[in-house]
Design an enzyme around this catalytic site. Sequence first.
Site: not given
Ligand code: FE
Ligand code: ZN
Length: 233
Positions: A54, A56, A58-59, A109, A128, A166
């Site tokens: 996805h 985001h 942090d990915h 998510h 996520d 995570h």
């Molecule tokens: Fe994440």
């Molecule tokens: Zn995410």
Amino acid sequence: SQIEILPVRCLKDNYAYLLHANGRTALFDASEAAPILSALTERGWQLDQILLTHHHDDHTHAVAELVTATGANVTGAAADAHRLPPLDHAFEPGDRLPGGVEVLDAPGHTVGHVAFHVPALHAVFTADSLMTHGCGRLFEGTPDQMFETIARLDALPADTRVYSGHDYAAANLAFATRFAPDPAALAERQAALPVLARKGLPTTGTTLASERLLNPYLRCHLPQVAAAAGLAI
Ligand code: FE
Ligand code: ZN
């Protein structure tokens, strides 16, 4: 030949994953360049492919740096191409990618979130969506969408290992105690987590069979779980 799934700790509590099989190496999510590049160097692996679950940050944050360093191709959802880093290949949920990777629709998510199932390795990379002992926060999707996503993932074989995005295992397990899961399984896992932490070992990669005992989101069908959530069924 050697097949290995290597969780790579990134940022504060993210996991990215290197999958090395048949002399080729794929990365699931690009959270942070430095630990991923050092894992590749340590193993002597050349990164071929980056697969994104996805959009985001942090990915996806490390995509540009990893592409510059390794020349890897980038693969992600066509529906999210406008908000993902530039893609060399765009897929649709249901597609089968090289290396026997199946793309599963996993919204909740985010609406474009996918999971990657590798049946030959009994592994699913869920980021996520379904997580160790829990599930991801709903940022864009509806509870119904996440429910469907979890049901889709729960339909995979019991020995499938779940590799989430995570390390929330301890907090998720503490939350799980509210929903009357199997007390013995829960106590055993609660005792194991600090040992893993002390040894620097990952909490990820639990089987669906064990998640079905521990994860309240895989136990919604049980009357005692519904009652603990305040739902009459
Ligand atoms: Fe994440
Ligand atoms: Zn995410």
